[in-house]
Design a protein around this motif. Sequence first.
Motif, mmCIF file in Angstrom:
data_model
loop_
_atom_site.group_PDB
_atom_site.id
_atom_site.type_symbol
_atom_site.label_atom_id
_atom_site.label_comp_id
_atom_site.label_asym_id
_atom_site.label_seq_id
_atom_site.Cartn_x
_atom_site.Cartn_y
_atom_site.Cartn_z
ATOM 1 N N SER A 16 5.314 2.953 -2.170
ATOM 2 C CA SER A 16 4.597 2.787 -0.912
ATOM 3 C C SER A 16 5.335 3.470 0.232
ATOM 4 N N ARG A 19 4.826 7.194 -0.081
ATOM 5 C CA ARG A 19 3.487 7.588 0.345
ATOM 6 C C ARG A 19 3.389 7.588 1.874
ATOM 7 N N SER A 20 3.982 6.580 2.529
ATOM 8 C CA SER A 20 3.975 6.536 3.992
ATOM 9 C C SER A 20 4.683 7.757 4.567
ATOM 10 N N ILE A 23 2.496 10.793 4.188
ATOM 11 C CA ILE A 23 1.414 10.773 5.176
ATOM 12 C C ILE A 23 1.939 11.213 6.543
ATOM 13 N N ALA A 45 -5.783 13.340 4.849
ATOM 14 C CA ALA A 45 -6.061 12.889 3.484
ATOM 15 C C ALA A 45 -6.305 14.083 2.568
ATOM 16 N N VAL A 50 -5.571 12.628 -1.183
ATOM 17 C CA VAL A 50 -5.715 11.180 -1.336
ATOM 18 C C VAL A 50 -6.982 10.752 -0.601
ATOM 19 N N SER A 51 -7.373 9.520 -0.784
ATOM 20 C CA SER A 51 -8.572 9.024 -0.127
ATOM 21 C C SER A 51 -8.273 8.651 1.321
ATOM 22 N N THR A 53 -9.189 5.972 2.604
ATOM 23 C CA THR A 53 -8.809 4.563 2.538
ATOM 24 C C THR A 53 -7.307 4.400 2.401
ATOM 25 N N SER A 54 -6.672 5.297 1.664
ATOM 26 C CA SER A 54 -5.222 5.235 1.477
ATOM 27 C C SER A 54 -4.493 5.433 2.803
ATOM 28 N N ILE A 55 -4.986 6.354 3.634
ATOM 29 C CA ILE A 55 -4.368 6.593 4.939
ATOM 30 C C ILE A 55 -4.494 5.346 5.813
ATOM 31 N N HIS A 57 -4.981 2.314 4.864
ATOM 32 C CA HIS A 57 -4.217 1.201 4.301
ATOM 33 C C HIS A 57 -2.781 1.200 4.816
ATOM 34 N N HIS A 58 -2.203 2.384 4.947
ATOM 35 C CA HIS A 58 -0.799 2.474 5.362
ATOM 36 C C HIS A 58 -0.625 2.403 6.877
#
Length: 213
Positions: A16, A19-20, A23, A45, A50-51, A53-55, A57-58
Motif C-alpha cells: 500500500s 502504491r501511494s 501515485i 490512473a 490502475v483504476s 477507484t485505486s487513486i 482509495h489512497h
Amino acid sequence: MTGPKTAGTRGPYAKSAQRSSDILDAATTVFGTHGYHGGSLRDIARQLDVSLTSIVHHFGSKYELLEAVLERSDGTTSGNEAFDFDAACVERGIVAATLERVHSSVERPELLRLFAILAAESSAPAHPAHEWFVTRYHRKSRELGDAFAYDQQVGRIAPDRDAPLLGRLLIATWDGVQLQWLIDPSFDMDSAMRLFFESAVPEALDSASASSS
C-alpha cells in the motif's frame, strides 16, 4: 515453537505504501506538466495503469492528492531527501546552504516545474492550493530571514543588514532564477545566485568561499 509472524502484516502495508508513492510520482508528473486544472485523476490512473477507484482509495480526492504531492515535494526539491537545509545554514551559513541546494536541485527538474506551474496557478484566490502557497511563502520567508539573522549573530553577515527583507528577497530571486533555468537549461543558476549574494551580502559570500576551500 515459532516466533511471531510479522511478514504477513508488513506485506500488505508495504504494498500500500509503495502504491501511494507511485501515485504521488505520477501525480507530480501530471500536475507538473498540465497544472492542477489541466491534469486529472484519470490521467494519473492511466499513467499507472490502475483504476480511478485505486487513486481515490489512497487519497480520497484530487485536492487531497495535490496537497500530498506539494507536502512531499516541498521537502525533496533539493534532489537529496537527506539534505538538511536548516542544519546546513547553521553549520556553513545561508549562502553555502543555498548554493548547495541550487546545485542539487537540477537533479529534480520535475519538482521545480511542479512548483513553478502550481505557484503561478495558485495566485488566483479561488485556486485550491492558494492558501497552501500563501502559508508556504510566509513560512519560507520567515525561515530564511531567521537564517540571515543567525548569520549576523555568529559574524558571517554584517549586523546592519535587514534580515527579514533579505529573506524575502532571497526567495524571490531563487524562484526567478529557477524559472529561467526551467525555460532555458543553459542558464547558469549558480552564477546568478552568487551575483545576488555578492550584491546583498558580499561578506557572507566571502565567508562561504573560505569555508569551502
